[in-house]
Write a protein that holds these residues in place. Structure first.
Motif: not given
Length: 571
Positions: A51, A73, A250, A253, A272, A320
Protein backbone atom coordinates in the motif's frame (compact mmCIF):
# COMPACT_ATOMS: atom_id res chain seq x y z
CA UNK A 1 8.31 23.73 -7.77
CA UNK A 2 9.96 20.32 -7.68
CA UNK A 3 8.79 17.94 -10.45
CA UNK A 4 9.41 14.20 -10.33
CA UNK A 5 8.57 11.60 -12.95
CA UNK A 6 7.74 7.94 -12.34
CA UNK A 7 7.51 5.24 -15.00
CA UNK A 8 7.00 1.46 -14.92
CA UNK A 9 10.18 1.41 -17.06
CA UNK A 10 12.11 3.70 -14.71
CA UNK A 11 14.82 3.08 -12.13
CA UNK A 12 14.89 4.29 -8.52
CA UNK A 13 18.62 5.06 -8.85
CA UNK A 14 17.81 7.66 -11.54
CA UNK A 15 17.13 11.32 -10.69
CA UNK A 16 13.39 11.27 -11.50
CA UNK A 17 13.46 13.47 -14.59
CA UNK A 18 11.22 12.86 -17.58
CA UNK A 19 14.17 11.34 -19.46
CA UNK A 20 15.37 9.28 -16.47
CA UNK A 21 12.26 8.61 -14.36
CA UNK A 22 11.95 6.78 -11.07
CA UNK A 23 10.47 3.29 -10.94
CA UNK A 24 8.24 3.32 -7.86
CA UNK A 25 5.67 5.63 -6.35
CA UNK A 26 7.01 4.88 -2.87
CA UNK A 27 10.44 6.31 -3.75
CA UNK A 28 8.84 9.29 -5.50
CA UNK A 29 6.74 9.93 -2.37
CA UNK A 30 9.87 9.98 -0.21
CA UNK A 31 11.70 12.38 -2.53
CA UNK A 32 8.65 14.67 -2.77
CA UNK A 33 8.41 15.26 0.97
CA UNK A 34 8.74 18.85 2.00
CA UNK A 35 5.72 20.10 0.07
CA UNK A 36 5.12 21.84 -3.20
CA UNK A 37 6.16 18.91 -5.39
CA UNK A 38 4.41 17.39 -8.40
CA UNK A 39 4.79 13.67 -8.99
CA UNK A 40 4.04 12.88 -12.64
CA UNK A 41 2.94 9.31 -13.35
CA UNK A 42 3.92 8.44 -16.89
CA UNK A 43 1.66 6.16 -18.90
CA UNK A 44 1.60 2.47 -18.00
CA UNK A 45 0.74 0.24 -15.07
CA UNK A 46 2.42 1.19 -11.81
CA UNK A 47 2.21 -2.03 -9.78
CA UNK A 48 2.35 -1.62 -6.02
CA UNK A 49 4.16 -4.21 -3.93
CA UNK A 50 2.49 -2.73 -0.85
CA UNK A 51 0.00 0.00 0.00
CA UNK A 52 1.15 3.53 -0.84
CA UNK A 53 0.74 5.34 2.49
CA UNK A 54 0.76 9.14 2.69
CA UNK A 55 0.90 10.91 6.05
CA UNK A 56 1.17 14.49 7.30
CA UNK A 57 4.79 14.49 6.07
CA UNK A 58 3.46 14.08 2.52
CA UNK A 59 1.32 17.24 2.57
CA UNK A 60 1.37 19.66 -0.32
CA UNK A 61 2.05 17.13 -3.09
CA UNK A 62 0.18 16.65 -6.37
CA UNK A 63 0.08 13.25 -8.09
CA UNK A 64 -0.71 13.80 -11.76
CA UNK A 65 -1.12 11.24 -14.55
CA UNK A 66 0.36 11.79 -17.99
CA UNK A 67 -1.55 9.54 -20.34
CA UNK A 68 -3.26 6.46 -18.92
CA UNK A 69 -1.36 5.84 -15.69
CA UNK A 70 -2.76 2.97 -13.64
CA UNK A 71 -1.95 2.46 -9.95
CA UNK A 72 -2.53 -1.27 -9.58
CA UNK A 73 -2.58 -3.64 -6.64
CA UNK A 74 -2.67 -6.57 -9.01
CA UNK A 75 -0.31 -9.46 -9.53
CA UNK A 76 0.37 -10.90 -12.97
CA UNK A 77 -0.24 -14.65 -13.00
CA UNK A 78 2.25 -16.70 -15.00
CA UNK A 79 3.40 -20.32 -15.17
CA UNK A 80 0.14 -21.65 -16.56
CA UNK A 81 -0.28 -25.26 -17.59
CA UNK A 82 -3.29 -26.79 -19.34
CA UNK A 83 -5.29 -29.81 -18.31
CA UNK A 84 -8.61 -30.94 -19.80
CA UNK A 85 -9.25 -27.50 -21.29
CA UNK A 86 -8.56 -25.65 -18.02
CA UNK A 87 -5.56 -23.44 -17.23
CA UNK A 88 -3.87 -24.03 -13.87
CA UNK A 89 -1.29 -21.89 -12.05
CA UNK A 90 0.22 -22.22 -8.60
CA UNK A 91 -0.10 -18.86 -6.85
CA UNK A 92 1.36 -19.46 -3.38
CA UNK A 93 -0.69 -17.85 -0.63
CA UNK A 94 -2.59 -15.50 -2.97
CA UNK A 95 -6.19 -15.02 -1.87
CA UNK A 96 -8.39 -13.12 -4.29
CA UNK A 97 -12.01 -12.94 -5.41
CA UNK A 98 -11.54 -11.21 -8.77
CA UNK A 99 -9.57 -11.88 -11.96
CA UNK A 100 -8.84 -9.97 -15.17
CA UNK A 101 -8.00 -12.02 -18.26
CA UNK A 102 -6.96 -10.25 -21.44
CA UNK A 103 -8.40 -6.99 -20.13
CA UNK A 104 -11.81 -8.50 -19.35
CA UNK A 105 -13.30 -9.52 -16.03
CA UNK A 106 -13.57 -13.25 -15.38
CA UNK A 107 -16.44 -14.52 -13.22
CA UNK A 108 -16.16 -16.81 -10.22
CA UNK A 109 -17.49 -20.24 -11.14
CA UNK A 110 -21.00 -20.70 -9.79
CA UNK A 111 -24.31 -22.55 -9.90
CA UNK A 112 -27.70 -20.97 -9.34
CA UNK A 113 -28.82 -22.85 -6.23
CA UNK A 114 -28.26 -25.80 -3.93
CA UNK A 115 -29.35 -28.78 -6.09
CA UNK A 116 -32.07 -31.24 -5.14
CA UNK A 117 -34.73 -31.06 -2.48
CA UNK A 118 -32.88 -29.26 0.28
CA UNK A 119 -33.68 -28.23 3.83
CA UNK A 120 -31.79 -26.15 6.35
CA UNK A 121 -30.53 -27.62 9.62
CA UNK A 122 -28.92 -26.08 12.69
CA UNK A 123 -25.47 -26.63 11.19
CA UNK A 124 -26.08 -26.33 7.46
CA UNK A 125 -28.18 -28.09 4.82
CA UNK A 126 -29.29 -31.55 3.73
CA UNK A 127 -30.26 -32.38 0.16
CA UNK A 128 -31.30 -35.52 -1.68
CA UNK A 129 -28.85 -34.60 -4.46
CA UNK A 130 -25.37 -36.12 -4.62
CA UNK A 131 -24.02 -33.29 -6.82
CA UNK A 132 -22.43 -31.35 -3.92
CA UNK A 133 -20.11 -34.28 -3.35
CA UNK A 134 -18.44 -33.33 -6.64
CA UNK A 135 -17.99 -29.64 -5.91
CA UNK A 136 -14.28 -29.88 -5.07
CA UNK A 137 -12.65 -28.56 -1.91
CA UNK A 138 -15.58 -27.67 0.41
CA UNK A 139 -13.62 -24.91 2.16
CA UNK A 140 -13.48 -22.92 -1.09
CA UNK A 141 -17.24 -22.92 -1.65
CA UNK A 142 -19.36 -19.92 -0.71
CA UNK A 143 -23.15 -19.69 -0.39
CA UNK A 144 -24.87 -16.46 -1.44
CA UNK A 145 -28.19 -15.79 0.29
CA UNK A 146 -30.01 -13.00 -1.51
CA UNK A 147 -33.06 -11.47 0.11
CA UNK A 148 -32.64 -12.83 3.65
CA UNK A 149 -34.30 -9.51 4.27
CA UNK A 150 -35.43 -7.69 1.11
CA UNK A 151 -32.46 -5.32 1.46
CA UNK A 152 -29.89 -7.95 2.49
CA UNK A 153 -27.51 -10.39 0.79
CA UNK A 154 -25.24 -12.58 2.91
CA UNK A 155 -22.21 -14.71 2.00
CA UNK A 156 -21.39 -17.80 4.06
CA UNK A 157 -18.62 -20.34 3.65
CA UNK A 158 -18.86 -24.12 3.61
CA UNK A 159 -16.85 -26.24 6.07
CA UNK A 160 -17.55 -29.82 4.95
CA UNK A 161 -19.56 -31.88 2.46
CA UNK A 162 -20.40 -35.51 3.25
CA UNK A 163 -22.84 -37.98 1.79
CA UNK A 164 -23.68 -41.27 0.15
CA UNK A 165 -25.54 -42.33 -2.95
CA UNK A 166 -28.83 -41.03 -1.51
CA UNK A 167 -28.15 -37.63 0.08
CA UNK A 168 -25.60 -34.99 0.96
CA UNK A 169 -25.01 -33.07 4.18
CA UNK A 170 -23.42 -29.64 3.85
CA UNK A 171 -21.89 -28.33 7.08
CA UNK A 172 -21.44 -24.57 7.06
CA UNK A 173 -18.45 -22.66 8.45
CA UNK A 174 -18.66 -21.24 11.94
CA UNK A 175 -19.11 -18.76 13.47
CA UNK A 176 -20.82 -17.28 10.39
CA UNK A 177 -23.68 -19.78 10.15
CA UNK A 178 -24.52 -19.58 13.85
CA UNK A 179 -24.48 -15.80 13.62
CA UNK A 180 -26.83 -15.96 10.63
CA UNK A 181 -29.36 -18.05 12.57
CA UNK A 182 -29.32 -15.49 15.38
CA UNK A 183 -29.33 -12.41 13.16
CA UNK A 184 -31.86 -13.00 10.39
CA UNK A 185 -35.26 -13.28 12.08
CA UNK A 186 -38.43 -11.37 11.32
CA UNK A 187 -42.21 -11.34 11.49
CA UNK A 188 -44.10 -9.33 8.86
CA UNK A 189 -47.82 -10.09 9.42
CA UNK A 190 -49.29 -8.91 6.13
CA UNK A 191 -49.66 -10.10 2.56
CA UNK A 192 -46.34 -10.99 1.01
CA UNK A 193 -44.67 -11.21 4.44
CA UNK A 194 -44.73 -13.94 7.05
CA UNK A 195 -42.30 -15.33 9.57
CA UNK A 196 -38.62 -15.97 8.88
CA UNK A 197 -36.09 -17.52 11.23
CA UNK A 198 -32.47 -17.70 10.18
CA UNK A 199 -31.09 -18.02 6.65
CA UNK A 200 -33.00 -19.91 3.97
CA UNK A 201 -31.63 -21.81 1.01
CA UNK A 202 -28.79 -20.25 -0.97
CA UNK A 203 -29.70 -18.37 -4.13
CA UNK A 204 -26.22 -18.93 -5.62
CA UNK A 205 -23.22 -21.14 -4.85
CA UNK A 206 -19.75 -19.90 -5.88
CA UNK A 207 -16.11 -20.97 -6.24
CA UNK A 208 -16.43 -24.71 -6.55
CA UNK A 209 -14.08 -26.56 -8.92
CA UNK A 210 -17.04 -28.63 -10.01
CA UNK A 211 -18.75 -25.50 -11.33
CA UNK A 212 -15.95 -24.62 -13.74
CA UNK A 213 -17.87 -25.36 -16.93
CA UNK A 214 -18.35 -21.97 -18.60
CA UNK A 215 -15.65 -20.11 -20.57
CA UNK A 216 -14.42 -17.00 -18.79
CA UNK A 217 -14.86 -18.40 -15.27
CA UNK A 218 -12.32 -19.22 -12.58
CA UNK A 219 -11.85 -20.96 -9.23
CA UNK A 220 -9.28 -20.38 -6.50
CA UNK A 221 -8.37 -23.71 -4.85
CA UNK A 222 -7.08 -23.12 -1.31
CA UNK A 223 -7.02 -26.75 -0.21
CA UNK A 224 -3.25 -26.67 0.36
CA UNK A 225 -2.19 -23.73 2.59
CA UNK A 226 0.48 -21.65 0.93
CA UNK A 227 0.12 -23.58 -2.33
CA UNK A 228 -3.12 -22.22 -3.75
CA UNK A 229 -4.03 -23.11 -7.33
CA UNK A 230 -5.88 -20.80 -9.70
CA UNK A 231 -8.03 -22.58 -12.31
CA UNK A 232 -9.44 -20.77 -15.34
CA UNK A 233 -11.54 -22.02 -18.25
CA UNK A 234 -10.51 -19.87 -21.21
CA UNK A 235 -12.66 -18.07 -23.71
CA UNK A 236 -12.17 -18.90 -27.39
CA UNK A 237 -8.94 -17.44 -28.72
CA UNK A 238 -7.21 -16.99 -25.38
CA UNK A 239 -3.71 -18.41 -25.10
CA UNK A 240 -1.93 -18.96 -21.77
CA UNK A 241 1.37 -17.83 -23.30
CA UNK A 242 0.03 -14.57 -24.73
CA UNK A 243 -2.95 -13.52 -22.61
CA UNK A 244 -2.24 -11.33 -19.58
CA UNK A 245 -3.94 -12.51 -16.39
CA UNK A 246 -4.05 -10.18 -13.38
CA UNK A 247 -5.32 -11.06 -9.90
CA UNK A 248 -5.88 -8.29 -7.32
CA UNK A 249 -3.55 -8.89 -4.38
CA UNK A 250 -3.66 -5.73 -2.21
CA UNK A 251 -6.68 -4.73 -0.13
CA UNK A 252 -5.63 -1.06 0.06
CA UNK A 253 -4.02 0.77 -2.82
CA UNK A 254 -3.55 4.25 -1.35
CA UNK A 255 -4.18 5.62 2.14
CA UNK A 256 -3.86 9.31 2.97
CA UNK A 257 -3.88 9.94 6.72
CA UNK A 258 -3.62 13.39 8.24
CA UNK A 259 -2.14 14.97 5.13
CA UNK A 260 -3.09 18.42 3.84
CA UNK A 261 -3.25 19.92 0.35
CA UNK A 262 -2.91 16.62 -1.50
CA UNK A 263 -4.18 16.30 -5.07
CA UNK A 264 -4.70 13.34 -7.40
CA UNK A 265 -5.34 14.22 -11.05
CA UNK A 266 -6.23 11.77 -13.83
CA UNK A 267 -4.97 8.64 -12.05
CA UNK A 268 -6.60 5.22 -12.54
CA UNK A 269 -6.88 3.14 -9.36
CA UNK A 270 -7.34 -0.56 -10.14
CA UNK A 271 -6.93 -4.18 -9.08
CA UNK A 272 -7.63 -4.44 -5.36
CA UNK A 273 -9.47 -7.08 -3.37
CA UNK A 274 -11.18 -7.71 -0.01
CA UNK A 275 -10.91 -11.25 1.30
CA UNK A 276 -12.93 -11.11 4.54
CA UNK A 277 -16.11 -12.68 3.04
CA UNK A 278 -14.13 -15.87 2.33
CA UNK A 279 -13.20 -16.29 6.01
CA UNK A 280 -15.06 -18.46 8.58
CA UNK A 281 -16.74 -15.23 9.75
CA UNK A 282 -18.30 -14.77 6.31
CA UNK A 283 -20.17 -11.65 5.27
CA UNK A 284 -23.30 -11.22 7.38
CA UNK A 285 -24.67 -8.26 5.47
CA UNK A 286 -27.37 -6.18 7.07
CA UNK A 287 -27.93 -2.91 5.20
CA UNK A 288 -25.96 -0.77 2.78
CA UNK A 289 -22.25 -1.32 3.45
CA UNK A 290 -22.85 -2.55 7.01
CA UNK A 291 -22.29 -6.12 8.14
CA UNK A 292 -22.48 -8.06 11.40
CA UNK A 293 -19.27 -9.20 13.10
CA UNK A 294 -20.59 -10.66 16.32
CA UNK A 295 -21.90 -8.94 19.43
CA UNK A 296 -25.39 -7.97 20.57
CA UNK A 297 -28.47 -8.40 18.40
CA UNK A 298 -31.52 -6.20 18.87
CA UNK A 299 -35.20 -6.69 18.06
CA UNK A 300 -36.78 -3.70 16.33
CA UNK A 301 -40.55 -3.29 15.98
CA UNK A 302 -41.70 -1.12 13.09
CA UNK A 303 -45.47 -1.68 12.93
CA UNK A 304 -48.11 -3.50 14.93
CA UNK A 305 -46.98 -7.12 15.20
CA UNK A 306 -44.03 -6.58 12.82
CA UNK A 307 -40.39 -6.85 13.88
CA UNK A 308 -36.90 -7.73 12.70
CA UNK A 309 -33.67 -8.57 14.47
CA UNK A 310 -30.72 -6.29 13.65
CA UNK A 311 -27.07 -5.92 14.71
CA UNK A 312 -26.57 -3.96 17.91
CA UNK A 313 -23.40 -2.71 16.24
CA UNK A 314 -21.95 -3.36 12.84
CA UNK A 315 -18.83 -2.96 10.77
CA UNK A 316 -18.51 -1.34 7.37
CA UNK A 317 -17.08 -2.69 4.14
CA UNK A 318 -13.60 -1.12 3.87
CA UNK A 319 -12.34 0.91 0.93
CA UNK A 320 -9.47 0.37 -1.48
CA UNK A 321 -8.56 4.08 -1.55
CA UNK A 322 -8.85 5.90 1.79
CA UNK A 323 -8.56 9.52 2.95
CA UNK A 324 -8.58 9.67 6.75
CA UNK A 325 -8.39 12.96 8.64
CA UNK A 326 -7.15 14.73 5.51
CA UNK A 327 -7.61 18.43 4.73
CA UNK A 328 -7.96 20.36 1.48
CA UNK A 329 -7.86 17.35 -0.84
CA UNK A 330 -8.71 17.22 -4.54
CA UNK A 331 -9.48 13.96 -6.37
CA UNK A 332 -10.27 14.92 -9.95
CA UNK A 333 -10.46 13.23 -13.33
CA UNK A 334 -9.56 9.84 -11.87
CA UNK A 335 -10.93 6.38 -12.59
CA UNK A 336 -11.71 3.73 -9.99
CA UNK A 337 -12.14 0.29 -11.51
CA UNK A 338 -11.60 -3.44 -10.93
CA UNK A 339 -11.86 -2.94 -7.18
CA UNK A 340 -12.99 -5.48 -4.60
CA UNK A 341 -14.41 -3.35 -1.79
CA UNK A 342 -15.77 0.22 -1.64
CA UNK A 343 -13.81 2.27 -4.14
CA UNK A 344 -13.23 5.54 -2.25
CA UNK A 345 -13.67 6.48 1.41
CA UNK A 346 -13.37 9.96 2.92
CA UNK A 347 -13.61 9.75 6.71
CA UNK A 348 -12.14 10.46 10.13
CA UNK A 349 -12.83 14.18 10.26
CA UNK A 350 -11.56 14.99 6.79
CA UNK A 351 -12.41 18.55 5.72
CA UNK A 352 -12.65 20.46 2.46
CA UNK A 353 -12.41 17.48 0.14
CA UNK A 354 -13.40 17.79 -3.52
CA UNK A 355 -14.26 14.64 -5.48
CA UNK A 356 -14.95 15.85 -9.01
CA UNK A 357 -15.14 14.47 -12.51
CA UNK A 358 -14.23 10.87 -11.69
CA UNK A 359 -15.56 7.55 -12.99
CA UNK A 360 -16.40 4.65 -10.67
CA UNK A 361 -17.15 1.33 -12.38
CA UNK A 362 -16.60 -2.42 -12.04
CA UNK A 363 -16.48 -2.27 -8.25
CA UNK A 364 -17.48 -5.06 -5.83
CA UNK A 365 -18.74 -2.64 -3.19
CA UNK A 366 -19.90 0.97 -3.17
CA UNK A 367 -18.60 3.83 -5.26
CA UNK A 368 -18.03 6.83 -2.95
CA UNK A 369 -18.42 6.78 0.83
CA UNK A 370 -18.17 9.89 3.03
CA UNK A 371 -18.27 9.41 6.81
CA UNK A 372 -17.73 11.75 9.74
CA UNK A 373 -16.29 14.55 7.61
CA UNK A 374 -16.99 18.22 6.90
CA UNK A 375 -17.39 20.29 3.74
CA UNK A 376 -16.96 17.41 1.32
CA UNK A 377 -18.11 18.07 -2.24
CA UNK A 378 -18.92 15.17 -4.58
CA UNK A 379 -19.79 16.58 -7.99
CA UNK A 380 -19.89 15.63 -11.65
CA UNK A 381 -18.88 12.00 -11.11
CA UNK A 382 -20.20 9.02 -13.05
CA UNK A 383 -20.91 6.05 -10.79
CA UNK A 384 -22.19 2.90 -12.46
CA UNK A 385 -21.95 -0.88 -12.29
CA UNK A 386 -20.85 -1.00 -8.67
CA UNK A 387 -21.98 -3.40 -5.93
CA UNK A 388 -21.07 -6.36 -8.12
CA UNK A 389 -20.36 -8.66 -5.14
CA UNK A 390 -21.97 -6.81 -2.22
CA UNK A 391 -25.39 -5.94 -3.54
CA UNK A 392 -26.46 -3.64 -0.72
CA UNK A 393 -23.75 -1.16 -1.64
CA UNK A 394 -24.94 2.32 -2.71
CA UNK A 395 -23.44 4.43 -5.47
CA UNK A 396 -22.74 7.44 -3.22
CA UNK A 397 -23.22 7.45 0.56
CA UNK A 398 -22.80 10.25 3.12
CA UNK A 399 -23.30 9.73 6.85
CA UNK A 400 -22.35 11.38 10.15
CA UNK A 401 -21.03 14.37 8.26
CA UNK A 402 -21.65 18.10 8.09
CA UNK A 403 -22.07 20.35 5.08
CA UNK A 404 -21.65 17.72 2.36
CA UNK A 405 -22.70 18.54 -1.19
CA UNK A 406 -23.58 15.81 -3.69
CA UNK A 407 -24.32 17.56 -6.98
CA UNK A 408 -24.59 16.89 -10.71
CA UNK A 409 -23.53 13.26 -10.51
CA UNK A 410 -24.86 10.47 -12.70
CA UNK A 411 -25.55 7.26 -10.78
CA UNK A 412 -26.94 4.35 -12.75
CA UNK A 413 -27.07 0.57 -12.88
CA UNK A 414 -26.52 -0.16 -9.21
CA UNK A 415 -27.91 -3.09 -7.19
CA UNK A 416 -29.59 -1.08 -4.42
CA UNK A 417 -29.77 2.64 -3.57
CA UNK A 418 -28.28 5.29 -5.81
CA UNK A 419 -27.52 8.09 -3.32
CA UNK A 420 -27.79 7.61 0.46
CA UNK A 421 -27.78 10.10 3.33
CA UNK A 422 -27.47 8.70 6.83
CA UNK A 423 -27.84 10.88 9.93
CA UNK A 424 -25.87 14.10 9.61
CA UNK A 425 -26.23 17.86 9.23
CA UNK A 426 -26.60 20.25 6.34
CA UNK A 427 -26.25 17.89 3.38
CA UNK A 428 -27.22 19.07 -0.11
CA UNK A 429 -28.20 16.58 -2.81
CA UNK A 430 -28.58 18.73 -5.90
CA UNK A 431 -29.46 18.03 -9.53
CA UNK A 432 -28.22 14.45 -9.78
CA UNK A 433 -29.41 12.02 -12.44
CA UNK A 434 -30.19 8.62 -10.90
CA UNK A 435 -31.60 5.69 -12.84
CA UNK A 436 -31.63 1.90 -12.99
CA UNK A 437 -31.25 1.55 -9.23
CA UNK A 438 -32.42 -1.38 -7.06
CA UNK A 439 -31.49 -3.84 -9.80
CA UNK A 440 -30.93 -6.65 -7.28
CA UNK A 441 -32.28 -5.96 -3.78
CA UNK A 442 -35.47 -4.23 -2.61
CA UNK A 443 -36.63 -1.70 0.00
CA UNK A 444 -34.53 1.27 -1.04
CA UNK A 445 -34.65 4.30 -3.26
CA UNK A 446 -32.98 6.21 -6.01
CA UNK A 447 -32.28 8.78 -3.30
CA UNK A 448 -32.56 7.40 0.26
CA UNK A 449 -32.39 9.25 3.60
CA UNK A 450 -32.62 7.98 7.15
CA UNK A 451 -32.39 9.65 10.54
CA UNK A 452 -32.12 13.31 11.57
CA UNK A 453 -30.44 15.59 9.03
CA UNK A 454 -29.99 18.63 11.29
CA UNK A 455 -31.92 20.43 14.02
CA UNK A 456 -33.71 23.02 11.88
CA UNK A 457 -34.48 23.65 8.24
CA UNK A 458 -31.55 26.08 8.20
CA UNK A 459 -29.07 23.25 8.71
CA UNK A 460 -31.16 20.32 7.52
CA UNK A 461 -30.87 18.35 4.29
CA UNK A 462 -32.02 19.71 0.93
CA UNK A 463 -32.89 17.29 -1.88
CA UNK A 464 -33.32 19.59 -4.88
CA UNK A 465 -33.72 19.21 -8.63
CA UNK A 466 -32.81 15.53 -8.89
CA UNK A 467 -34.15 13.24 -11.63
CA UNK A 468 -34.90 9.70 -10.41
CA UNK A 469 -36.00 7.20 -13.05
CA UNK A 470 -36.45 3.45 -13.27
CA UNK A 471 -36.17 2.25 -9.70
CA UNK A 472 -36.45 -1.37 -10.70
CA UNK A 473 -37.27 -4.11 -8.18
CA UNK A 474 -40.65 -4.19 -6.42
CA UNK A 475 -41.00 -2.61 -2.97
CA UNK A 476 -39.03 0.56 -3.68
CA UNK A 477 -39.47 4.31 -3.46
CA UNK A 478 -37.90 6.73 -5.92
CA UNK A 479 -37.42 9.36 -3.18
CA UNK A 480 -37.24 7.52 0.15
CA UNK A 481 -37.24 9.44 3.44
CA UNK A 482 -37.07 6.66 6.01
CA UNK A 483 -36.46 5.68 9.62
CA UNK A 484 -37.10 8.92 11.44
CA UNK A 485 -35.76 11.28 8.79
CA UNK A 486 -36.10 14.83 10.13
CA UNK A 487 -35.44 18.38 8.93
CA UNK A 488 -35.50 17.56 5.25
CA UNK A 489 -36.68 19.65 2.29
CA UNK A 490 -37.46 17.64 -0.85
CA UNK A 491 -38.04 20.18 -3.61
CA UNK A 492 -38.33 20.36 -7.38
CA UNK A 493 -37.39 16.73 -8.09
CA UNK A 494 -38.78 14.57 -10.90
CA UNK A 495 -39.58 10.88 -10.24
CA UNK A 496 -40.68 8.44 -12.93
CA UNK A 497 -41.18 4.68 -13.16
CA UNK A 498 -40.69 3.69 -9.53
CA UNK A 499 -42.73 1.09 -7.71
CA UNK A 500 -43.67 4.00 -5.44
CA UNK A 501 -42.60 7.60 -6.00
CA UNK A 502 -42.21 8.31 -2.27
CA UNK A 503 -43.54 7.16 1.10
CA UNK A 504 -44.83 9.43 3.85
CA UNK A 505 -45.61 6.95 6.63
CA UNK A 506 -42.55 5.16 8.01
CA UNK A 507 -41.32 4.07 11.43
CA UNK A 508 -39.96 5.90 13.34
CA UNK A 509 -42.12 8.63 11.80
CA UNK A 510 -40.89 11.52 9.66
CA UNK A 511 -40.52 14.86 11.40
CA UNK A 512 -40.28 18.28 9.77
CA UNK A 513 -40.09 16.89 6.26
CA UNK A 514 -41.32 19.14 3.43
CA UNK A 515 -42.19 17.90 -0.07
CA UNK A 516 -42.48 20.99 -2.27
CA UNK A 517 -42.92 21.39 -6.01
CA UNK A 518 -41.99 17.84 -6.97
CA UNK A 519 -43.21 16.15 -10.15
CA UNK A 520 -43.97 12.45 -10.22
CA UNK A 521 -45.96 10.01 -12.29
CA UNK A 522 -47.89 8.51 -9.34
CA UNK A 523 -49.04 9.73 -5.94
CA UNK A 524 -46.71 8.76 -3.05
CA UNK A 525 -47.83 6.23 -0.46
CA UNK A 526 -49.77 8.02 2.27
CA UNK A 527 -50.51 11.02 0.06
CA UNK A 528 -54.21 11.07 0.92
CA UNK A 529 -53.60 11.14 4.69
CA UNK A 530 -50.16 12.63 5.35
CA UNK A 531 -48.73 12.26 8.85
CA UNK A 532 -48.27 15.20 11.17
CA UNK A 533 -44.53 15.51 10.51
CA UNK A 534 -44.90 15.93 6.72
CA UNK A 535 -45.78 19.13 4.81
CA UNK A 536 -46.95 18.94 1.17
CA UNK A 537 -46.76 22.04 -1.02
CA UNK A 538 -47.38 22.39 -4.74
CA UNK A 539 -46.44 18.86 -5.84
CA UNK A 540 -47.80 17.63 -9.17
CA UNK A 541 -48.75 14.14 -10.29
CA UNK A 542 -48.49 13.95 -14.10
CA UNK A 543 -51.38 12.81 -16.26
CA UNK A 544 -49.26 10.41 -18.35
CA UNK A 545 -45.82 9.88 -19.82
CA UNK A 546 -46.03 12.68 -22.38
CA UNK A 547 -47.29 15.10 -19.76
CA UNK A 548 -44.48 14.07 -17.42
CA UNK A 549 -41.80 14.53 -20.08
CA UNK A 550 -43.08 17.99 -20.96
CA UNK A 551 -43.32 19.17 -17.36
CA UNK A 552 -39.97 17.61 -16.35
CA UNK A 553 -37.95 18.99 -19.27
CA UNK A 554 -36.46 21.86 -17.29
CA UNK A 555 -35.48 19.67 -14.34
CA UNK A 556 -33.99 17.04 -16.65
CA UNK A 557 -31.94 19.63 -18.57
CA UNK A 558 -30.25 20.79 -15.37
CA UNK A 559 -29.66 17.37 -13.77
CA UNK A 560 -26.69 15.05 -14.16
CA UNK A 561 -23.20 15.83 -15.42
CA UNK A 562 -22.58 19.43 -16.40
CA UNK A 563 -21.32 20.23 -19.92
CA UNK A 564 -17.65 20.24 -18.91
CA UNK A 565 -17.92 16.65 -17.72
CA UNK A 566 -20.20 14.86 -20.19
CA UNK A 567 -17.08 13.53 -21.95
CA UNK A 568 -16.94 10.98 -19.11
CA UNK A 569 -19.93 9.28 -20.74
CA UNK A 570 -18.11 9.01 -24.07
CA UNK A 571 -20.06 11.76 -25.75
Amino acid sequence: MKELYVSPLGDDTWPGTRERPLATLAHARDLARGGGAVVNLLAGTHRLAETLRLTEADSGVTYRAEGEAVVSGGRTITGWRERDGVWLAEVGDLDTRRLQVGGRAAERSAIDALPGNATRTDTGYVTDSTAPQRWGNPGDVEFVLRGVYPWTEARLGVAAVEGDEHSTTVTMAQPAFGWAIELYNSVVPWEGGGESYGPGLPTRVENGAGFLTEPGTFVLDRSRPGRHVLRYRPRPGEDPGRTEVVAPALEELVTVTGARDVTFLGVTFADATWTRPGSPEGFLHYHGTGYYDGGPIEKVSFAEGAWVTVPGESRTIPANVVFEGAERVVIEGCRFTRLGATALLVSGGSTEVLVRGNVFEDVSGGGISVRDSRAVTVENNWVHDIGLEYSGSPGIAVTAGEGATVAHNQVNDVPHCGIVLGPGKGARVLRNLVFNTLKVLADGGGVYLSGPQGDSHDNGAVILGNVVRDTLTPYNFGLYTDYGAAWVTVEGNAVQRADNTAVLKVWPPLENVVFRGNLWDADPMGWDDPPEGVTLEGNVTSAGEEDFEARAAGVVARAGLEPGHTHLLGR
